[in-house]
Motif scaffolding. Structure first.
Motif, PDB file in Angstrom:
ATOM      1  N   ASP C  97      36.546 -35.111 -21.395  1.00 46.63           N
ATOM      2  CA  ASP C  97      36.645 -36.569 -21.318  1.00 46.63           C
ATOM      3  C   ASP C  97      38.084 -37.028 -21.557  1.00 46.63           C
ATOM      4  O   ASP C  97      38.559 -37.990 -20.926  1.00 46.63           O
ATOM      5  CB  ASP C  97      35.711 -37.227 -22.339  1.00 46.63           C
ATOM      6  N   ALA C 100      39.716 -36.641 -18.518  1.00 42.21           N
ATOM      7  CA  ALA C 100      39.225 -37.579 -17.506  1.00 42.21           C
ATOM      8  C   ALA C 100      39.922 -38.930 -17.580  1.00 42.21           C
ATOM      9  O   ALA C 100      39.943 -39.693 -16.592  1.00 42.21           O
ATOM     10  CB  ALA C 100      37.713 -37.754 -17.671  1.00 42.21           C
ATOM     11  N   TYR C 101      40.492 -39.236 -18.714  1.00 44.03           N
ATOM     12  CA  TYR C 101      41.122 -40.552 -18.881  1.00 44.03           C
ATOM     13  C   TYR C 101      42.155 -40.820 -17.790  1.00 44.03           C
ATOM     14  O   TYR C 101      42.190 -41.902 -17.214  1.00 44.03           O
ATOM     15  CB  TYR C 101      41.787 -40.656 -20.259  1.00 44.03           C
ATOM     16  N   ALA C 103      42.664 -38.765 -15.170  1.00 46.80           N
ATOM     17  CA  ALA C 103      42.454 -37.978 -13.950  1.00 46.80           C
ATOM     18  C   ALA C 103      42.471 -38.880 -12.718  1.00 46.80           C
ATOM     19  O   ALA C 103      42.209 -40.095 -12.792  1.00 46.80           O
ATOM     20  CB  ALA C 103      41.094 -37.271 -14.071  1.00 46.80           C
ATOM     21  N   CYS C 125      50.035 -43.001 -18.568  1.00 46.71           N
ATOM     22  CA  CYS C 125      48.703 -42.596 -19.054  1.00 46.71           C
ATOM     23  C   CYS C 125      48.755 -41.188 -19.592  1.00 46.71           C
ATOM     24  O   CYS C 125      48.288 -40.910 -20.690  1.00 46.71           O
ATOM     25  CB  CYS C 125      47.685 -42.707 -17.915  1.00 46.71           C
TER      26      CYS C 125
END
Lengths: 163, 126, 535
Positions: C97, C100-101, C103, C125
């Motif tokens: 996760d 995933a932030y 991605a 990011c």
């Protein structure tokens, strides 16, 4: 003597029962597994159909209650939040005439009882320009709830743009 | 009363002689029997006024002879007194129950004997 | 109790069932009884049998407990593993996760922003999470140290996890080492993280399945064992009860029957035999009871016969002995009464002698026969309640003439409160007469005979006191012997010497006692006791 026979019969039955029980606990034949994977992968089809036809309800129908989406630096929790996410998403904007497509060979799915995983990429093609607008990917944790496979967790992925 | 006929049933000779002598001397007529059968016959034939019967007789015993006497109409009402050497209480009761009108125990007291006989003869209905 | 109003069919069936499970007529009971083994052996075998059954049940129970215990241990082990794998999965999910932030890069921003480019750059990011990626990886690393060995079927997958982890280690090292955040490195990390996550999920799932299977197996095994246990237990109890019932009836039935027979025997009923089919000690007991029964019956009959013979003998003797006396006394009396002529003085004298001897002989015969009867147990008391005072008065009347002749005073002191006694009146009168005539006989002229009675300790005491010569202490007991006469008595040639002996027997037959209080020269008091009568 009679009681002894009854007792022996009970023991025999108990043993047979447990043996049978043990045997029948297998996770199913490979045909069954294929069928399950197919069901899981149909989530992708519904996703892209919903996205192509801007059908928000259809989109939401494949999400489980209390599902989570981790994407774009945020974690969206619950169907309400996720609905908001999609309502703002590109494919669902009326001004975007996008067709959503996926490289089928890149789809990966696994199943483990009532849980599974699904990976696919989404290529959104601008019909007006004929060019690919965006490419995104997602790794989903799916769950079979009340007989239907639904998305429980979405982790955004970086598509590799390579075959 | 004098002149009455008494039947004496006794199998012992000497005893019979005693009774005979005493009773005849007193003035009675005597009938003698030595067995029960004889006694019953004589009583039926002669209807004496009194029967004195020894209990232990050679043939039928006194009680049975009494029964026969009582059974015969002619002799039923004649008083019958038992003469008995068995003077025990139970025996006396037995004789009286059997139907004897009285008993005299042997050995007899001669004076008492005569008195008793007179009494029984007086009792006889005329 | 059987409800007679129930349906006839039901009642009939019940009665049939009852008979089958009923007492001695049960064929099973009969079978056990017929076993040729001692009672002790039968009991021992049945108790041993029950002990063996109990042992079986105990062993079974232990085995079941042992199995249950080992299963719960396996379950615990499995739960440990499940926890470990679950932890691994959780850590891998966290790590993924995190990746995933950021991605997807810029396209994700466009996706989320309605198709238009989103504010903020991918690089920013990435930079923001690069700091935390290492920590997350450390957490994942800790989780990979399971604390237990993966099972044989899990080893391969776990190897895969370790491989993924090593790869991630390498990638994260490069991510943290590089000055510029690289989406490409993250993308590659995503792949390994996905793989690791899936593998962890598989392991967790598999372990969960194993746990579920074991739990289900436990449940099945438990109900199987429980049923077996119950079955065996009920079977054992049933068997024990049946055996106990059958054995006890095969033993108790005979005992009851023997008891019944013995009670009948005790009441004089020798008519039946007891039937004990057992081939053990009880069978022997039954046989012996039957033998005893027959023996007693035989003895009883003999006794009756003997008794009958005795009475007949005594009756005959009575008659035979008296008959000659009839002639002796009779003829003497006739002569004495001068019925056949006069007699002179001497003849009268002789006749008196003959008469008195005859009478003496008669009383001897009477006493001897009486005594024999009492000795032979031929005397049966005619027990009734009668007036003691009356009996005493009559006795006094009977000896009064003689007393007056001898110049002896007679007195009776009666107690108005006490009177009724229980006993054979005739025999008691015999005793009273005997004591009174003795007293009168042995009291010289001018003396007195006093009769009184009193109640003492629930019985009556009768006292006949005379002022005669008295009896020496050494004679106090001897005088009650047969044919004993004191010197005075012998001199007078009277009495049979049997009077006191007979009196003693008669008093004792009534359950009383008789004795004398006397000293030479001080007179004698004869005392006898009698039970009180009911008023």
């Amino acid at each position: 003597m009679k009681k002894l026979l009854i007792g022996a019969t009970l023991v025999g039955l108990a043993l047979a029962g447990s043996g049978y029980g043990a045997l029948s606990k297998s996770s199913g034949t490979s045909v069954q597994k294929q069928a399950t994977l197919y069901q899981i992968e149909s989530i992708e089809r519904t996703w892209h159909k919903a996205a192509s036809f801007k059908n928000l309800n259809l989109m939401m129908s494949i999400w489980a209650p209390n599902s989570v989406a981790v994407i774009g630096g945020k974690a969206y929790t619950g169907k309400a939040d996720i609905r908001t996410l999609f309502s703002k998403a590109g494919p669902f904007q009326p001004q975007n005439h996008w067709l959503s497509d996926t490289p089928a060979y890149k789809i990966r799915s696994t199943v483990n009882g009532n849980k599974g995983t699904l990976y696919f990429e989404c290529h959104y093609i601008d019909i007006d320009t004929g060019k690919v607008a965006i490419v995104v990917g997602a790794n989903l944790d799916v769950q079979k709830i009340n007989g239907k496979w639904l998305i429980a967790h979405l982790s955004s992925s970086t598509p590799t743009l390579q075959p | 009363m004098a002149g009455d006929q008494i039947l004496v049933v006794e199998d012992n000779e000497k005893n019979m002689k005693l009774f005979r002598d005493v009773l005849e001397a007193t003035g009675y007529r005597l009938l003698e029997a030595t067995t029960g059968e004889q006694a019953v016959d004589l009583a039926a034939t002669h209807s004496p006024n009194l029967v004195l019967m020894d209990i232990q007789l050679p043939d039928i015993d006194g009680v049975e002879a009494l029964g026969r006497l009582r059974g015969n109409e002619r002799t039923a009402s004649i008083p019958v007194v038992a003469l008995t050497a068995q003077a025990m209480q139970d025996d006396r009761k037995r004789f009286l129950d059997a139907g004897f009108d009285g008993y005299i125990s042997k050995p007899v007291d001669v004076v008492e004997f005569v008195k008793t006989v007179k009494e029984y003869l007086r009792k006889e209905p005329s | 109790m059987i409800n007679v109003r129930a349906a006839p069919a039901r009642a009939a069936a019940f009665v049939k069932w009852r008979r089958l499970f009923g007492r001695a007529d049960n064929p099973l009971v009969h079978g056990i009884a017929r076993l040729p083994a001692k009672v002790r052996t039968k009991l021992l075998v049945s108790f041993l049998g029950i002990a063996v059954l109990l042992l079986l049940i105990a062993l079974l129970g232990l085995r079941v407990l042992g199995q249950s215990n080992s299963r719960s241990e396996s379950l615990k082990a499995l739960e440990e593993r499940a926890a470990g794998y679950q932890n691994l999965y959780t850590e891998s999910t966290t790590f993924r996760d995190l990746l995933a932030y950021c991605a997807g890069g810029a396209d994700v921003g466009k996706f989320l922003n309605g198709g238009r480019p989103a504010p903020g750059s991918t690089r920013d990011c990435l930079r923001s999470i690069d700091r935390t990626v290492g920590t997350a990886l450390a957490g994942l690393g800790t989780a990979t140290r399971l604390g237990f060995e993966p099972a044989a079927d899990e080893a391969a997958i776990f190897g895969q996890i370790k491989g993924d982890y090593r790869a991630l280690n390498g990638l994260v090292a490069r991510i943290t080492a590089s000055s510029r955040p690289s989406l490409a490195l993250h993308a590659r990390a995503e792949v390994f993280a996905d793989d690791l996550k899936i593998a962890a999920a598989t392991l967790a799932n598999r372990t969960q399945n194993k746990t579920d299977a074991l739990v289900a197996q436990n449940r099945r095994a438990y109900s199987g064992s429980r049923n077996l246990f119950l079955g065996v237990g009920i079977g054992a109890i049933g068997l024990a009860l049946l055996l106990g019932f059958v054995l006890s009836w095969s033993l108790i039935g005979p005992i009851q029957r023997i008891g019944g027979r013995l009670a009948a025997i005790a009441s004089g009923d020798f008519s039946g035999h007891v039937d004990v089919p057992n081939r053990d000690e009880l069978g022997d007991l039954g046989k012996n009871v039957n033998r005893m029964n027959d023996e007693l019956r035989r003895l009883y009959r003999e006794l009756e016969a003997t008794s009958r013979h005795k009475s007949e003998f005594l009756a005959n003797m009575s008659h035979e002995l008296r008959t000659p006396l009839n002639a002796i006394i009779g003829f003497s009396q006739v002569l004495r009464e001068k019925m056949f002529g006069e007699i002179n003085q001497k003849q009268q004298e002789y006749l008196d002698d003959i008469l008195s001897s005859g009478n003496h002989l008669l009383s001897l015969i009477n006493d001897v026969l009486d005594l024999s009867k009492v000795e032979a147990g031929q005397v049966e008391l005619e027990v009734a309640t009668f007036s003691l005072r009356e009996a005493l008065e009559r006795g006094i009347v009977m000896v009064r003439e003689r007393a007056t002749q001898n110049g002896v005073q007679l007195a009776l002191e009666s107690d108005p409160n006490v009177d009724l006694v229980e006993g054979d009146e005739r025999r008691i009168r015999q005793v009273i007469f005997n004591l009174l005539s003795n007293a009168v006989k042995f009291t010289p002229a001018g003396g007195r005979v006093d009769v009184r009675y009193q109640q003492l300790n629930g019985e009556l005491r009768i006292f006949v006191a005379d002022t005669g010569p008295g009896i020496a202490p050494e004679d106090h007991e001897r005088i009650f012997d047969e044919f004993h006469q004191t010197d005075e008595g012998a001199q007078q040639h009277e009495g049979t010497g049997l009077g006191l002996a007979l009196s003693k027997r008669l008093v004792e037959l009534h359950g009383g006692h008789i004795w004398v209080d006397s000293e030479l020269g001080k007179g004698s008091t004869f005392v006898f006791t009698m039970p009180m009568g009911s008023a």
